[in-house]
Design an enzyme around this catalytic site. Structure first.
Site, PDB file in Angstrom:
ATOM      1  N   GLU B  71       0.814  -1.223   0.000  1.00 17.86           N
ATOM      2  CA  GLU B  71       0.000   0.000   0.000  1.00 17.86           C
ATOM      3  C   GLU B  71       0.845   1.269   0.000  1.00 17.86           C
ATOM      4  OE1 GLU B  71      -0.708  -2.620   1.861  1.00 17.86           O
ATOM      5  OE2 GLU B  71      -2.744  -3.209   1.316  1.00 17.86           O
ATOM      6  N   HIS B 140     -11.374  -4.259  10.052  1.00 19.09           N
ATOM      7  CA  HIS B 140     -12.026  -4.125   8.739  1.00 19.09           C
ATOM      8  C   HIS B 140     -13.400  -3.451   8.859  1.00 19.09           C
ATOM      9  CE1 HIS B 140      -9.062  -7.218   7.655  1.00 19.09           C
ATOM     10  NE2 HIS B 140      -9.325  -7.013   6.382  1.00 19.09           N
TER      11      HIS B 140
HETATM   12  C1  LIG Z   1      -2.417  -4.329   4.643  1.00 16.39           C
HETATM   13  C2  LIG Z   1      -3.422  -5.177   3.986  1.00 16.39           C
HETATM   14  N1  LIG Z   1      -3.597  -5.088   2.664  1.00 16.39           N
HETATM   15  C3  LIG Z   1      -4.515  -5.850   2.040  1.00 16.39           C
HETATM   16  C4  LIG Z   1      -5.289  -6.714   2.758  1.00 16.39           C
HETATM   17  C5  LIG Z   1      -6.349  -7.537   2.077  1.00 16.39           C
HETATM   18  N2  LIG Z   1      -5.910  -8.932   1.997  1.00 16.39           N
HETATM   19  C6  LIG Z   1      -6.231  -9.843   2.923  1.00 16.39           C
HETATM   20  S1  LIG Z   1      -5.532 -11.324   2.649  1.00 16.39           S
HETATM   21  C7  LIG Z   1      -4.774 -10.758   1.258  1.00 16.39           C
HETATM   22  C8  LIG Z   1      -3.925 -11.688   0.455  1.00 16.39           C
HETATM   23  C9  LIG Z   1      -2.774 -12.201   1.228  1.00 16.39           C
HETATM   24  O1  LIG Z   1      -2.046 -13.071   0.445  1.00 16.39           O
HETATM   25  P1  LIG Z   1      -0.909 -13.957   1.058  1.00 16.39           P
HETATM   26  O2  LIG Z   1      -0.037 -13.120   1.918  1.00 16.39           O
HETATM   27  O3  LIG Z   1      -0.270 -14.703  -0.050  1.00 16.39           O
HETATM   28  O4  LIG Z   1      -1.672 -14.956   2.038  1.00 16.39           O
HETATM   29  P2  LIG Z   1      -2.719 -16.099   1.673  1.00 16.39           P
HETATM   30  O5  LIG Z   1      -4.060 -15.480   1.690  1.00 16.39           O
HETATM   31  O6  LIG Z   1      -2.371 -16.648   0.356  1.00 16.39           O
HETATM   32  O7  LIG Z   1      -2.586 -17.099   2.756  1.00 16.39           O
HETATM   33  C10 LIG Z   1      -5.087  -9.425   1.022  1.00 16.39           C
HETATM   34  C11 LIG Z   1      -4.620  -8.625  -0.104  1.00 16.39           C
HETATM   35  C12 LIG Z   1      -5.092  -6.762   4.150  1.00 16.39           C
HETATM   36  N3  LIG Z   1      -5.841  -7.550   4.934  1.00 16.39           N
HETATM   37  N4  LIG Z   1      -4.147  -6.010   4.741  1.00 16.39           N
END
Ligand SMILES: Cc1ncc(C[n+]2csc(CCOP(=O)(O)OP(=O)(O)O)c2C)c(N)n1
Ligand SMILES: [Mg+2]
Lengths: 322, 346
Positions: B71, B140
């Site tokens: 971000e 959230h």
């Molecule tokens: C700072 C932030 N940005 C975006 C999100 C939205 N978000 C939640 S999970 C996620 C994906 C995370 O991917 P990864 O780290 O690969 O974990 P996975 O879900 O694959 O276990 C996103 C973008 C968030 N919760 N926090």
């Protein structure tokens, strides 16, 4: 690292319990009784379990939004977790946190987390405490491939190297951050390789192989306990379900979804290896399977019939009443 | 004219502005979704809440850019691009993540025009989501528009229905200053927020409040989802002979002070319903405005209805107790009239 039969059976039990917990939530979620966002850990169980086998209650983990498996592997009470997911008063966080914020500090769990990547600096902080107070403790942050792109994750790794903190940054690369492929957003397409540039051991391992995870994380924990600093581990893992419950997963092919279940299921792989290596019989493992099902069914029924928190307790644990 | 849900109205406004001006680009995490997945399908999501669906297909990956989860980085890229000739619409998935990109908004975007002696602009829009009610818990569910409202240089929009969302978003994109556009998650598919909107594109000026209902006894100021709660209460109380004027300022910065002051001058009573915060929030700001500038018009103390000063809880009954309810709003209105707040329940 040699594992006794009882350790192996315990590892299988934990993985099986997590799988059952998650599959149960997957089924139950359709009833609408489980509030909020749910991110399931199915397919990645070997990672949480094999890593946490090296940890004591006095060691810390910091988890992420996909945190049920990490918390269960670190010893969070199964019933307390189920109650929390249902938002009930006797849940681990008294219904305040829910799936994305499960924590049990008595077990060294600094919480699941709704902020992607936040666990990395938090774990480095727990490691700073351990180092400063000389507790001999270590800390592990579990985060995904997507989290590897957050600036504060890089910052945490750098400080851990500078200060030689007893921390392990464990990246579960399940190929996707939400709906976007890892290769689209990791410029070098290599999380471990990129991390190595910070000046610490960084390895890439097979996140579907319990034994490989156990070995690599064991070395990292030993090194941390011996005061030799941090490690990055990138485990190439698989996610069975969508990013969250309800994700239709149009971005994944039917072939991939079938392949991960058939050929890359860490639980199946462990089971086959245990039987082939004559470490356990199919009957013994079947018995564990049944016990896991019974445990989760019992927890679910308890959670469903338990009471919600009273609205009058809304501002408990705040320091003011306005 | 056609009735449209707020989600569709926002999607339409984005398309219209992107068609109108090729310098408008979209940037954010999973705003298209599906890139380099195993199925090869693209544009599968349109953001986690599906608002930007179809934009990639229409405008291509050069103008609809899926970012890493970075971000601070992509927000800074958007600010830099805005200062040099593009007009980016950056998505911050939840306003709760503002801490992850804060500097780029507070110290960069907000300050560029003033610090550079008025010689630069920063035509950036940050679309973000606010609001509780989805059992999404403490990280959230926040409505931090009061944070950004406190920063000079940022404009802040909180639309409450499809018509306003489309017109205000068009204004935001054409504006040369950075605008934080706060969409309440519960309004995307909220029936009362789905209203008739014209066929042709239009803009709505910032700093002009909308009078949701006209009334003579009590002024109620509310934003976003709270506007609908207030309007529901106003309808119920009109049956009891109480006439409530509901004002939706639509933008918290700039704020239409005059409409609020004029309304209070005629009703003499003020209730503010605000999801932002129990302290130092938007509600307290409006209360201070009226206390300073219309004190003598007041016939009763001002009432501010907000959540309590605690994080948003997860458990549904707790969350429902946290969100300002119609009952609390009605109670506050009755209190300003010197009536028993318990009448609200009757
Ligand atoms: C700072 C932030 N940005 C975006 C999100 C939205 N978000 C939640 S999970 C996620 C994906 C995370 O991917 P990864 O780290 O690969 O974990 P996975 O879900 O694959 O276990 C996103 C973008 C968030 N919760 N926090
Ligand atoms: Mg991932």
């Amino acid at each position: 690292m040699a594992l006794s039969k009882s350790q192996l059976l315990e590892a299988y039990r934990r993985m099986r319990t997590i799988r059952e917990f998650e599959e149960n939530i997957h089924r139950e979620n359709t009833t609408g009784e489980i509030p909020g966002f749910l991110h399931l850990y199915c397919g990645q169980e070997a990672n949480a379990v094999a890593v946490c086998m090296h940890l004591e209650d006095t060691d810390y983990i910091a988890s992420n939004h996909r945190g049920h498996g990490h918390c269960l592997a670190k010893g969070a009470d199964v019933e307390g977790m189920m109650l929390e997911l249902y938002g009930k008063a006797d849940g681990l966080c008294k219904g305040r946190g829910g799936s994305m914020h499960i924590a049990d500090v008595s077990r060294g769990i600094l919480g699941a987390n709704g902020i992607v990547g936040a666990g990395a600096p938090l774990a480095a902080g727990a490691a700073l405490t351990a180092k400063t107070l000389g507790t001999g403790g270590v800390a592990v942050s579990f985060q995904g491939d997507g989290a590897s792109n957050e600036g504060y994750v890089f910052e945490a790794i750098n400080m851990a190297v500078m200060w030689q903190l007893p921390v392990i940054f464990y990246f579960e690369n399940n190929g996707y951050g939400e709906f976007t492929g890892h290769d689209h957003v990791v410029g070098s397409k290599d999380i471990a390789g990129r991390a190595a540039g910070f000046g610490l051991p960084a390895v890439k391992i097979d996140g579907t192989d319990f034994f490989e995870i156990h070995e690599a994380s064991g070395e990292a924990v030993q090194r941390a306990r011996a005061g030799k600093g941090p490690t990055v581990i990138e485990a190439v893992a698989v996610r069975f379900y969508g990013h969250y419950e309800g994700d239709p997963q149009a971005y994944r092919s039917k072939e991939e979804l079938a392949d991960v279940r058939q050929n890359r299921d860490c639980l199946k792989i462990l089971r086959q290896k245990l039987i082939a290596g004559k470490k356990a019989s199919a009957r013994e493992l079947d018995a564990i399977d049944r016990e896991a099902v019974d445990l989760i069914n019992a927890c679910r029924e308890t959670a469903k019939s338990a009471a919600y928190p009273e609205a009058s307790t809304l501002t408990d644990n705040t320091y003011v009443s306005y | 004219m056609a009735e449209m849900a707020m989600r569709a109205a926002i999607n339409l406004a984005l398309r219209e502005e992107m068609r109108r001006d090729e310098r408008v680009i979209m940037i954010g995490t999973d705003i298209a979704g599906g890139a380099q997945g195993s199925s090869g399908a693209e544009d599968v999501a349109g953001g986690v809440l599906g608002i930007t669906k179809g934009l990639l297909s229409e405008f291509g990956a050069g103008r609809v850019i899926d970012t890493p989860i970075s971000e601070m980085g992509y927000m800074g890229v958007a600010v830099g691009a805005a200062a040099t000739g593009l007009r980016p619409v950056a998505e911050l998935m939840f306003i709760d993540f503002i801490g992850c990109c804060g500097d780029m908004l507070l110290n960069q975007a907000a300050k560029i025009r003033y610090m550079f002696g008025g010689k630069s602009t920063c035509p950036l829009v940050v679309r973000t989501t606010i609001g509780a009610g989805a059992n999404a818990a403490a990280q959230h569910s926040q409505s931090l528009y009061h944070w950004v409202t406190a920063v000079p240089g940022l404009k802040v929009v909180v639309p409450s229905n499809a018509y306003d969302a489309r017109g205000l978003l068009a204004t935001a994109i054409r504006d040369d200053d950075p605008v934080i556009f706060c969409e309440h998650k519960a309004l995307y598919d909220f029936p009362a927020a789905a209203v008739e909107i014209p066929d042709a594109s239009y803009t709505i000026p910032f700093g002009e409040a909308n009078f949701v209902t006209e009334g003579t006894d009590v002024t109620v100021v509310a934003l976003g989802l709270m506007t609908h709660i207030a309007a529901g209460v106003a309808a119920a109380l009109s049956g009891k002979g109480i006439s409530v004027e509901v004002i939706d300022p639509r933008t918290t910065s700039p704020l239409d002070e005059e409409s609020i002051l004029e309304s209070v001058a005629s009703t003499g009573r003020l209730v503010i319903v605000d999801e932002s915060a129990a302290r130092c929030g938007f509600g307290q700001d409006v209360a201070a405005l009226v206390a300073e500038r219309a004190f003598h018009a007041l016939k009763a103390p001002i009432k501010v209805v907000t959540p309590p000063h605690c994080p948003t809880p997860f458990s549904p009954p707790l969350e429902q107790a946290w969100i300002p309810s119609g009952e609390r709003v009605a109670g506050a209105i009755l209190e300003t009239m010197g009536l028993d707040p318990a009448l609200a329940a009757a």
